[in-house]
Design a protein around this motif. Structure first.
Motif, PDB file in Angstrom:
ATOM      1  N   MET A 233     -61.226 -30.265 -72.879  1.00  0.00           N
ATOM      2  CA  MET A 233     -62.039 -31.466 -73.005  1.00  0.00           C
ATOM      3  C   MET A 233     -63.403 -31.105 -73.609  1.00  0.00           C
ATOM      4  SD  MET A 233     -63.238 -33.987 -69.926  1.00  0.00           S
ATOM      5  CE  MET A 233     -63.933 -35.588 -70.224  1.00  0.00           C
ATOM      6  N   LYS A 234     -63.785 -31.849 -74.633  1.00  0.00           N
ATOM      7  CA  LYS A 234     -65.079 -31.602 -75.281  1.00  0.00           C
ATOM      8  C   LYS A 234     -66.184 -32.347 -74.540  1.00  0.00           C
ATOM      9  CE  LYS A 234     -64.574 -30.191 -80.053  1.00  0.00           C
ATOM     10  NZ  LYS A 234     -63.121 -30.239 -80.365  1.00  0.00           N
ATOM     11  N   LEU A 235     -67.260 -31.650 -74.260  1.00  0.00           N
ATOM     12  CA  LEU A 235     -68.369 -32.259 -73.537  1.00  0.00           C
ATOM     13  C   LEU A 235     -69.664 -31.954 -74.260  1.00  0.00           C
ATOM     14  CD1 LEU A 235     -67.552 -31.006 -69.960  1.00  0.00           C
ATOM     15  CD2 LEU A 235     -67.427 -33.381 -70.718  1.00  0.00           C
ATOM     16  N   ARG A 236     -70.544 -32.944 -74.256  1.00  0.00           N
ATOM     17  CA  ARG A 236     -71.879 -32.714 -74.804  1.00  0.00           C
ATOM     18  C   ARG A 236     -72.902 -33.046 -73.735  1.00  0.00           C
ATOM     19  NH1 ARG A 236     -71.329 -35.603 -80.574  1.00  0.00           N
ATOM     20  NH2 ARG A 236     -69.785 -34.150 -81.389  1.00  0.00           N
ATOM     21  N   PHE A 237     -73.872 -32.194 -73.624  1.00  0.00           N
ATOM     22  CA  PHE A 237     -74.979 -32.480 -72.705  1.00  0.00           C
ATOM     23  C   PHE A 237     -76.204 -31.712 -73.159  1.00  0.00           C
ATOM     24  CE2 PHE A 237     -72.189 -29.220 -71.013  1.00  0.00           C
ATOM     25  CZ  PHE A 237     -73.024 -28.193 -70.618  1.00  0.00           C
ATOM     26  N   GLN A 238     -77.343 -32.078 -72.592  1.00  0.00           N
ATOM     27  CA  GLN A 238     -78.581 -31.356 -72.861  1.00  0.00           C
ATOM     28  C   GLN A 238     -78.661 -30.206 -71.861  1.00  0.00           C
ATOM     29  OE1 GLN A 238     -79.640 -32.833 -75.996  1.00  0.00           O
ATOM     30  NE2 GLN A 238     -81.586 -32.158 -75.100  1.00  0.00           N
ATOM     31  N   LEU A 239     -78.849 -29.006 -72.353  1.00  0.00           N
ATOM     32  CA  LEU A 239     -78.966 -27.874 -71.439  1.00  0.00           C
ATOM     33  C   LEU A 239     -80.295 -27.185 -71.708  1.00  0.00           C
ATOM     34  CD1 LEU A 239     -77.779 -26.001 -69.311  1.00  0.00           C
ATOM     35  CD2 LEU A 239     -76.584 -24.778 -71.129  1.00  0.00           C
ATOM     36  N   ASN A 240     -81.156 -27.234 -70.721  1.00  0.00           N
ATOM     37  CA  ASN A 240     -82.502 -26.659 -70.865  1.00  0.00           C
ATOM     38  C   ASN A 240     -83.156 -27.156 -72.152  1.00  0.00           C
ATOM     39  OD1 ASN A 240     -82.204 -25.283 -68.444  1.00  0.00           O
ATOM     40  ND2 ASN A 240     -81.208 -23.553 -69.455  1.00  0.00           N
ATOM     41  N   GLY A 241     -82.955 -28.426 -72.419  1.00  0.00           N
ATOM     42  CA  GLY A 241     -83.620 -29.059 -73.543  1.00  0.00           C
ATOM     43  C   GLY A 241     -82.888 -28.971 -74.861  1.00  0.00           C
ATOM     44  N   ALA A 242     -81.792 -28.241 -74.897  1.00  0.00           N
ATOM     45  CA  ALA A 242     -81.073 -28.096 -76.164  1.00  0.00           C
ATOM     46  C   ALA A 242     -79.712 -28.763 -76.085  1.00  0.00           C
ATOM     47  CB  ALA A 242     -80.896 -26.617 -76.492  1.00  0.00           C
ATOM     48  N   PRO A 243     -79.318 -29.463 -77.140  1.00  0.00           N
ATOM     49  CA  PRO A 243     -77.987 -30.069 -77.134  1.00  0.00           C
ATOM     50  C   PRO A 243     -76.923 -28.982 -77.047  1.00  0.00           C
ATOM     51  CG  PRO A 243     -79.205 -30.622 -79.157  1.00  0.00           C
ATOM     52  CD  PRO A 243     -80.034 -29.654 -78.398  1.00  0.00           C
ATOM     53  N   THR A 244     -75.948 -29.204 -76.204  1.00  0.00           N
ATOM     54  CA  THR A 244     -74.927 -28.189 -75.962  1.00  0.00           C
ATOM     55  C   THR A 244     -73.569 -28.845 -75.981  1.00  0.00           C
ATOM     56  OG1 THR A 244     -76.459 -26.955 -74.563  1.00  0.00           O
ATOM     57  CG2 THR A 244     -74.126 -26.462 -74.288  1.00  0.00           C
ATOM     58  N   GLU A 245     -72.605 -28.138 -76.540  1.00  0.00           N
ATOM     59  CA  GLU A 245     -71.246 -28.663 -76.538  1.00  0.00           C
ATOM     60  C   GLU A 245     -70.305 -27.575 -76.044  1.00  0.00           C
ATOM     61  OE1 GLU A 245     -70.061 -30.907 -80.005  1.00  0.00           O
ATOM     62  OE2 GLU A 245     -67.997 -30.224 -79.776  1.00  0.00           O
ATOM     63  N   VAL A 246     -69.409 -27.956 -75.156  1.00  0.00           N
ATOM     64  CA  VAL A 246     -68.392 -27.009 -74.691  1.00  0.00           C
ATOM     65  C   VAL A 246     -67.036 -27.708 -74.734  1.00  0.00           C
ATOM     66  CG1 VAL A 246     -69.890 -25.638 -73.197  1.00  0.00           C
ATOM     67  CG2 VAL A 246     -68.799 -27.696 -72.282  1.00  0.00           C
ATOM     68  N   ASP A 247     -66.011 -26.890 -74.832  1.00  0.00           N
ATOM     69  CA  ASP A 247     -64.646 -27.416 -74.815  1.00  0.00           C
ATOM     70  C   ASP A 247     -63.938 -26.721 -73.651  1.00  0.00           C
ATOM     71  OD1 ASP A 247     -62.249 -28.546 -75.305  1.00  0.00           O
ATOM     72  OD2 ASP A 247     -61.962 -27.680 -77.308  1.00  0.00           O
TER      73      ASP A 247
ATOM     74  N   VAL B 189     -67.333 -29.802 -64.282  1.00  0.00           N
ATOM     75  CA  VAL B 189     -68.146 -29.726 -65.501  1.00  0.00           C
ATOM     76  C   VAL B 189     -68.098 -31.033 -66.286  1.00  0.00           C
ATOM     77  CG1 VAL B 189     -66.313 -28.686 -66.900  1.00  0.00           C
ATOM     78  CG2 VAL B 189     -68.711 -28.290 -67.499  1.00  0.00           C
ATOM     79  N   ALA B 190     -67.001 -31.779 -66.154  1.00  0.00           N
ATOM     80  CA  ALA B 190     -66.907 -33.042 -66.889  1.00  0.00           C
ATOM     81  C   ALA B 190     -68.060 -33.978 -66.534  1.00  0.00           C
ATOM     82  CB  ALA B 190     -65.578 -33.723 -66.593  1.00  0.00           C
ATOM     83  N   GLN B 191     -68.570 -33.837 -65.304  1.00  0.00           N
ATOM     84  CA  GLN B 191     -69.643 -34.733 -64.878  1.00  0.00           C
ATOM     85  C   GLN B 191     -71.006 -34.360 -65.456  1.00  0.00           C
ATOM     86  OE1 GLN B 191     -69.278 -35.088 -60.543  1.00  0.00           O
ATOM     87  NE2 GLN B 191     -68.021 -36.918 -60.824  1.00  0.00           N
ATOM     88  N   LEU B 192     -71.065 -33.268 -66.203  1.00  0.00           N
ATOM     89  CA  LEU B 192     -72.312 -32.961 -66.906  1.00  0.00           C
ATOM     90  C   LEU B 192     -72.432 -33.765 -68.198  1.00  0.00           C
ATOM     91  CD1 LEU B 192     -72.587 -29.058 -66.628  1.00  0.00           C
ATOM     92  CD2 LEU B 192     -73.403 -30.807 -65.040  1.00  0.00           C
ATOM     93  N   GLY B 193     -71.305 -34.260 -68.700  1.00  0.00           N
ATOM     94  CA  GLY B 193     -71.277 -34.919 -70.001  1.00  0.00           C
ATOM     95  C   GLY B 193     -72.326 -36.010 -70.117  1.00  0.00           C
ATOM     96  N   GLY B 194     -73.147 -35.930 -71.146  1.00  0.00           N
ATOM     97  CA  GLY B 194     -74.141 -36.964 -71.400  1.00  0.00           C
ATOM     98  C   GLY B 194     -75.408 -36.827 -70.590  1.00  0.00           C
ATOM     99  N   HIS B 195     -75.478 -35.802 -69.740  1.00  0.00           N
ATOM    100  CA  HIS B 195     -76.643 -35.687 -68.868  1.00  0.00           C
ATOM    101  C   HIS B 195     -77.575 -34.569 -69.315  1.00  0.00           C
ATOM    102  CE1 HIS B 195     -75.376 -38.668 -65.899  1.00  0.00           C
ATOM    103  NE2 HIS B 195     -74.148 -38.263 -66.176  1.00  0.00           N
ATOM    104  N   ASP B 196     -78.730 -34.546 -68.635  1.00  0.00           N
ATOM    105  CA  ASP B 196     -79.747 -33.542 -68.915  1.00  0.00           C
ATOM    106  C   ASP B 196     -79.668 -32.496 -67.813  1.00  0.00           C
ATOM    107  OD1 ASP B 196     -81.957 -32.170 -69.758  1.00  0.00           O
ATOM    108  OD2 ASP B 196     -83.400 -33.574 -68.896  1.00  0.00           O
ATOM    109  N   VAL B 197     -79.282 -31.307 -68.188  1.00  0.00           N
ATOM    110  CA  VAL B 197     -79.053 -30.253 -67.208  1.00  0.00           C
ATOM    111  C   VAL B 197     -80.124 -29.182 -67.359  1.00  0.00           C
ATOM    112  CG1 VAL B 197     -77.416 -28.511 -66.383  1.00  0.00           C
ATOM    113  CG2 VAL B 197     -76.570 -30.680 -67.319  1.00  0.00           C
ATOM    114  N   GLN B 198     -80.696 -28.794 -66.239  1.00  0.00           N
ATOM    115  CA  GLN B 198     -81.673 -27.712 -66.291  1.00  0.00           C
ATOM    116  C   GLN B 198     -81.255 -26.602 -65.337  1.00  0.00           C
ATOM    117  OE1 GLN B 198     -85.730 -28.699 -65.239  1.00  0.00           O
ATOM    118  NE2 GLN B 198     -86.537 -27.040 -66.478  1.00  0.00           N
ATOM    119  N   THR B 199     -81.248 -25.389 -65.832  1.00  0.00           N
ATOM    120  CA  THR B 199     -80.978 -24.235 -64.978  1.00  0.00           C
ATOM    121  C   THR B 199     -82.270 -23.436 -64.848  1.00  0.00           C
ATOM    122  OG1 THR B 199     -80.428 -22.699 -66.763  1.00  0.00           O
ATOM    123  CG2 THR B 199     -78.647 -24.117 -65.949  1.00  0.00           C
ATOM    124  N   ILE B 200     -82.204 -22.403 -64.035  1.00  0.00           N
ATOM    125  CA  ILE B 200     -83.410 -21.590 -63.822  1.00  0.00           C
ATOM    126  C   ILE B 200     -83.908 -20.999 -65.133  1.00  0.00           C
ATOM    127  CG2 ILE B 200     -82.128 -19.460 -63.290  1.00  0.00           C
ATOM    128  CD1 ILE B 200     -85.430 -20.678 -61.676  1.00  0.00           C
TER     129      ILE B 200
END
Lengths: 284, 763, 193
Positions: C1-15, C63-74
């Motif tokens: 499944m392809k997902l896009r989300f913001q990760l630490n401010g950068a657009p990110t895509e994972v499959d 991980v599917a629930q990250l789709g479309g959201h803004d994610v921040q890690t340490i």
């Protein structure tokens, strides 16, 4: 690989549910994701988290309070209406896990998993809540204890969704109480939960007494005998003792790794007694 | 905020501050707050396979057969059994009685014995492979309680199940006759449960072979313990085993001996798989299989005269050692050496036994036997004070050890005895306002009963007896071409702050900025054996070696400057010049015991420890009358640490240890059933949260020890020893119950109160 | 499944398999190993990340629930300065200064949770901070120096909030949607009889 359905609205969610009765309904995942990697992956998931139509909060035309099933504890805690009208639910939400769980866990999820230690279920029992379910044939509403059937077993049909929880219009005028006894002071699995509410007549007599208990049986339950001995009575020390004795026969606690049956039974009695004494005090 | 301290309490933010007694930023602080620090499971190892362990699941029996499911696809799985072991099949520690893998036909001694190992490209595949292994076992009757071990109907070890017996006899007097002549005898039996270390990072190791050399990196406290175990298990020369500590997410003793087991398993798997293997335990496996604090039963008979003077103590200590000897003899040793407490008692007899049971071996955990016996003797002192109607502080002061007194083993205390000071500081601080206590949540207001408990105790710093001499730990310090200095020791930072403290000590001794000090990675190919990171010895013993090596190196550099007519004002410049002109320069120091320190293992007499730390803890509790939930409303802890090299680190050690002790006292429970842990998850095997922890009032007392660096002595363990007794005493005070077991869960209080119910209080 | 989300401010895509735990995808696929696994069941908080600013246990979020959201890690909490130097968040700074990190395995989760909590409740006192941090277990510190650090960070944010020109204060207080913010020490609101 698991088929993942993320409906854009309630209509889509209902049709997905009707088409895939075997798919896992998932909200915040705080219960269903525990140990998930040890189990076979579900064929599919219907992801309901954050679905707008499940996150509404307000009053219905009939005056009843309505909370969407998708509301998180974080949202409940932030809402002035919940704090004012449903203080027991507010207080219980504050003791569900900690911030991380409160951000994801939902009212509907707590109902759907119907765990004996689900923190909001005794509150919903005590606040006379009804559960609104929707399916292809329309909407039906059940009292909480008709919805929670047993250990992690509910009345939800495999083409239905939990849509909302509704409370009596006058619930905010009833006295409400909440007490969780856990293994530690926070982020704790409950050993006993007591939620209760009552209206008061002009003479101080208790009306519409509701006592919800959790972690003292295979499912959360209403202490109906206890409610009966309190109904219509003016609380005093003697009544507190009677209620304390009665509630111990209302419940069926067990020994498990988190506590002992005798302890659960004893403190349930004492907490009920304390509540009645507190009601008596409030009247003086 | 609420911690107070003597002396100069200034903290410095400068990362270059070397000030002994200041609180410079930890050298590992920034990588830890940014997530850059790499723990073992974070290490990049793209080719690594994942290991998993097949366990016995019966407490006692024979391992009859192992078969592979023929329908399972084994093509990308390696399976390792005892027959793949190249050296001796043992996890070498004190003795070699514990196998690394039970061989087919061998005896299973507990439920978590490793029978076989698998590795596969993913964790999921490894788990699936485990399920495809079929084990046949024959059960034997099991011993799963201390009572059953003593009964010895089933013999697990020798004829009596005694893994180790140790005794202390202070004198030749007939202890029964002496007790019979005492005005008061307090005779009680105390029981304490197992306790899980619950470091937040589960155990794990990454192993790989490069040619004939086995290299392991892991979450561990003692690289050379693992090294020794691997050399024996793999049958390799010492230089073909390299053990390196990764950044380690807590240990508390739990990563003292068990990493040797995991490292051995990972090494065997890596050899079979011909590639690196990561063996990382999940939480359930970690709780179920790795070591915990020994459950104990202590019968303590304390005789006093009419004036409250202690006359005699007869103490019987039993520890549940579990299925193998492992470290139980040394845990037992520390238990009995602390069992009569920091008191002058003319007549003392102590008998200790570590018993064999069919539970996973119990092992090292902060305090190492002392918390169990401290709980017993301080409960006895609390009971004595009640019985005699005397003030708790006064009874301690009347009987406490002072300079010139001798302990039960005849050790004369010649210096650094902070007994008086810790009691004085505590009593002074008690008069100050207490920090506020947050209200319990929920809208029922139950009344509470309040009580107060005091505990006073000591803890031997460093190894017992002649341990340090036998070990002869070494530290090297070398000049680098850059003008930096590299400190090479096998001490590990497991959170306690070793990196920072050694940096301070070295910088001070060399008179250079802290930024000039580099600490070598604790790898057996790069550092000498400084001994394990245990026993409150790292700062006091190894830190002293760092200081001595640096001082000697500084002298050699100054000599070099004199010879070469160079400016000696900056040793860093000199170091670079030396390396450039004459090559590497380093100094190595080996431990030397202070003169006059003598110990006899045969008679258990003499100087048991180089020096003791001293402490007093006072706890106020509030007990909910309806639920018996306990709130620690106040917790003062005065600890004599000799000298705080780094104030905040020392406070952090005391506060962390205190909360572990409060947890052990009140809510940490590890119930066993038939030798199996019943609650192997963090949801059920709970530790305190921030909401359970009181605002602690930490009082540093500094009575310097002449042979420690800048006067420092051990601090790591002592805060674990006493708070549980203080809590139990406070509960006795509040409820009038004999709180003689741990943990004192509300359910336990319910039972104790059933015998002595509370008077009805007005609501 | 392809997902896009913001990760630490950068657009990110994972499959990826949608049911995989966010924690595993962050650590294994995106090599962000600052999020730790301590328990795998939402008890310890070592895997805390922020989703749309709210702390969550990434071991419980598919991980599917990250789709479309803004994610921040340490890894995204500290900022990079103009010269590429690392500028710690004020909570990170305070944890270092106050000795609020020992073994460090819980520290990323604590830094993220505390940073988010203080944004919502800059006026939280010690007791309230203890409640807000209760989802992050620490076995080393006894929490004392962590709470000390957060009190300091909160005070500094409070000061920054009163100085509107202060850069990067982040303490606007407007997101204080937990009603307990107004009076975190108010008695629980239950019995209204």
């Amino acid at each position: 690989m698991t088929d993942w359905i993320r409906p854009a609205n309630l209509a889509e969610a209902l049709s997905a549910r009707a088409a895939h009765g075997d798919y896992m309904l998932l909200a915040g995942g705080t219960d269903l994701m525990v140990g998930a990697s040890e189990r076979a992956a579900p064929a599919g998931v219907i992801d309901l988290f954050g679905l707008d139509e499940l996150c509404a909060l307000g009053r219905d035309d009939d005056g009843r309070l309505r909370l969407g099933a998708g509301l998180t504890y974080e949202r409940l805690l932030a809402d002035p209406l919940v704090r004012a009208e449903l203080p027991a639910l507010h207080d219980a939400s504050r003791e569900v896990g900690a911030l991380q769980i409160q951000a994801r866990g939902t009212l509907g999820g707590n109902l759907g998993t119907c765990s004996p230690v689900g923190d909001t279920l005794p509150v919903l029992l005590a606040l006379d809540a009804e559960i609104e379910l929707r399916g292809p044939s329309g909407t039906r509403r059940l009292p909480v204890d008709a919805f929670c059937l047993g250990y992690r077993e509910t009345a939800l049909a495999d083409d239905e969704l939990i849509v909302a929880v509704r409370f009596p219009a006058d619930i905010g005028r009833r006295s409400q109480v909440w007490r969780k006894v856990g293994t530690r002071r926070a982020q704790s699995i409950s050993k006993v939960m007591l939620a209760a509410s009552t209206a008061r007549a002009d003479d101080g007599a208790l009306r519409n007494v509701r006592v919800g208990l959790g972690a003292i049986a295979a499912q959360p339950l209403r202490a109906r005998e206890t409610e009966a001995v309190l109904e219509g009575r003016v609380p005093d020390d003697a009544l507190a003792d009677i209620a304390a004795q009665t509630v111990q026969t209302d419940i069926a606690p067990i020994d498990d790794v988190r506590s002992r049956a005798d302890y659960r039974r004893a403190i349930t009695g004492r907490l009920v007694r304390r509540w009645v004494l507190q009601l008596a005090d409030a009247q003086r | 905020m609420s911690s107070a301290s003597t002396g100069t309490g200034n903290s410095s933010r400068s990362s270059d501050s070397t000030g002994i007694g200041d609180s410079p930023d930890r050298v590992d602080g920034v990588p830890k707050v940014t997530g850059a620090a790499l723990y073992v499971d974070d290490l990049p190892a793209p080719d690594a396979w994942h290991g998993a362990t097949l366990r016995s699941e019966i407490p006692h029996g024979r391992f009859v057969a192992l078969e592979r499911d023929p329908d399972f696809d084994w093509s990308d799985v390696v399976v390792v059994t005892a027959s793949d072991i190249g050296g001796r099949n043992t996890v070498a520690l004190l003795i070699e009685d514990q196998p690394a893998l039970v061989p087919v036909g061998g005896t299973i001694m507990h439920r978590e014995e490793a029978l076989a190992l698998v590795a596969a490209p993913t964790r999921a595949r490894a788990r699936a492979a485990l399920k495809a292994l079929r084990v046949t076992t024959e059960a034997l009757p099991a011993v799963t309680t201390l009572d059953a071990a003593f009964a010895a109907d089933v013999k697990l070890h020798g004829s009596d199940n005694v893994l180790k017996q140790l005794e202390i006899h202070r004198d030749d007097a007939d202890i029964e006759a002496v007790l019979a002549g005492c005005a008061h005898v307090i005779d009680s039996t105390y029981e304490t449960g197992a306790q899980e270390q619950m470091y937040i990072e589960p155990q794990g190791v990454l192993a790989e072979w490069r040619g004939d050399t086995c290299r392991v990196v892991g979450s561990l406290q003692c690289p050379y313990y693992v090294h020794k175990a691997l050399v024996i298990l793999l049958g390799l020369p010492e230089d073909q085993v390299v053990v390196t500590q990764a950044v380690t997410g807590g240990g508390f003793g739990g990563k003292e001996e068990y990493p040797s087991m995991i490292a051995g398993h990972a090494a065997l798997l890596a050899k079979a798989a011909k590639r690196p293997v990561k063996l990382i335990y999940d939480r359930a496996e970690d709780i179920a299989a790795t070591t915990k604090r020994h459950p104990s039963r202590v019968r303590h008979r304390l005789g006093l005269d009419t004036n409250g003077q202690l006359v005699a103590a007869d103490i019987d200590v039993a520890l549940d050692g579990g299925a193998y000897v492992t470290l139980s003899p040394v845990v037992l040793s520390r238990a009995i050496l602390h069992a009569s407490g920091p008191y002058r008692i003319p007549h003392v007899r102590i008998v200790g036994r570590a018993m064999a049971t069919n539970t996973p071996p119990h092992g090292a955990f902060r305090g190492f036997g002392a918390p169990q016996t401290t709980f017993a003797y301080e409960r006895q002192m609390q009971k004595a004070a009640r019985l005699l109607g005397v003030d708790a502080f006064a009874l301690r002061r009347q009987n406490m050890l002072r300079v010139g007194d001798s302990t039960a083993t005849g050790q004369v205390l010649s210096e650094s005895v902070g007994s008086q000071e810790v009691l004085d500081r505590l009593e002074d601080a008690l008069a100050q306002a207490a920090p506020p206590v947050p209200a319990r949540l929920g809208s029922l207001r139950s009344p509470v009963r309040r009580g107060r408990g005091l505990a006073f105790y000591f803890h031997g710093s460093g190894f017992t007896g002649s341990g340090e001499e036998r070990l002869a730990g070494r530290v090297s310090v070398a000049c680098l071409a850059s003008g930096d200095f590299e400190v090479r020791s096998s001490s590990t930072d497991i959170g306690q702050g070793m990196l920072t403290i050694f940096t301070q000590i070295a910088a001070q001794a060399l008179d250079v900025p802290a930024s000039r000090i580099k600490l070598s990675e604790p790898s057996t190919e790069r550092v000498p054996d400084s001994g394990p990171t245990v026993a409150s010895r790292t700062c006091m013993i190894v830190g002293k070696l760092v200081e001595r090596a640096c001082t000697a190196l500084a002298q050699r550099l100054r000599d070099f400057a004199t010879e070469s007519s160079l400016d000696a004002s900056d040793l860093s410049v000199l170091a670079a010049q030396h390396v450039a002109q004459r090559g590497e320069l380093s100094e190595t120091c080996e431990h030397e015991s202070p003169p006059g320190v003598q110990w006899s293992d045969e008679t258990y007499t003499g100087a048991a420890y180089p020096v003791f730390g001293w402490a007093a803890c006072l706890v106020d509790v509030a007990v909910d009358e309806d639920t018996h939930e306990v709130t620690v409303e106040r917790c003062l802890h005065a600890v004599d640490v000799g000298r705080a090299i780094h104030r905040r680190i020392v406070e952090g050690q005391i506060e962390g240890g205190t909360l572990q002790a409060l947890g052990w006292a009140l809510l940490e429970s590890v119930p066993y059933e038939d030798g199996r842990v019943l609650n192997p998850s963090m949801t059920d095997c709970i530790i305190p949260t921030s909401a359970d922890a009181p605002d602690m009032e930490t009082l540093l007392v500094e009575v310097p020890y002449a042979h420690g660096p800048h006067g420092a002595k051990g601090v790591g363990e002592i805060p674990m020893d006493g708070p549980a007794a203080a809590v139990a005493g406070a509960l006795e005070d509040a409820l009038g119950i004999a709180a003689d077991e741990l943990p004192l869960l509300p359910e336990v209080l319910e039972h104790l109160l059933a015998d002595a119910p509370l008077d009805e209080a007005p609501a | 499944m392809k997902l896009r989300f913001q990760l630490n401010g950068a657009p990110t895509e994972v499959d990826v398999d949608p049911m995989r735990r966010s924690l595993d995808v962050l650590r294994e696929d995106l090599t962000l190993t600052g999020s730790k696994e301590g328990c795998g069941e939402g008890e310890c908080g070592a895997c805390t990340v922020l989703i749309d600013g709210a702390p969550v246990n990434s071991c419980l979020v598919p991980v599917a629930q990250l789709g479309g959201h803004d994610v921040q890690t340490i890894e995204g909490l500290a900022q990079l300065g103009p010269d590429g130097e690392q500028l710690l968040d004020d909570v990170q700074r305070a944890l270092v200064t106050h000795g609020g990190t020992q073994c460090g395995i819980c520290t990323p989760g604590i830094a993220l949770c505390a940073s988010a909590a203080l944004k919502r409740e800059p006026a939280a006192d010690r007791g309230r901070l203890r409640e807000l941090l209760a989802g992050n277990l620490c076995r080393c510190t006894g929490y004392q120096l962590i709470i000390d650090a957060l009190v300091t960070a909160a005070a500094e944010r409070g000061r920054a909030a009163h100085e509107p020109s202060a850069p990067g204060g982040g303490a606007d207080g407007s997101s204080a949607h937990d009603s307990t913010v107004r009076d975190p020490n108010a008695p629980p609101s239950g019995d209204r009889a």
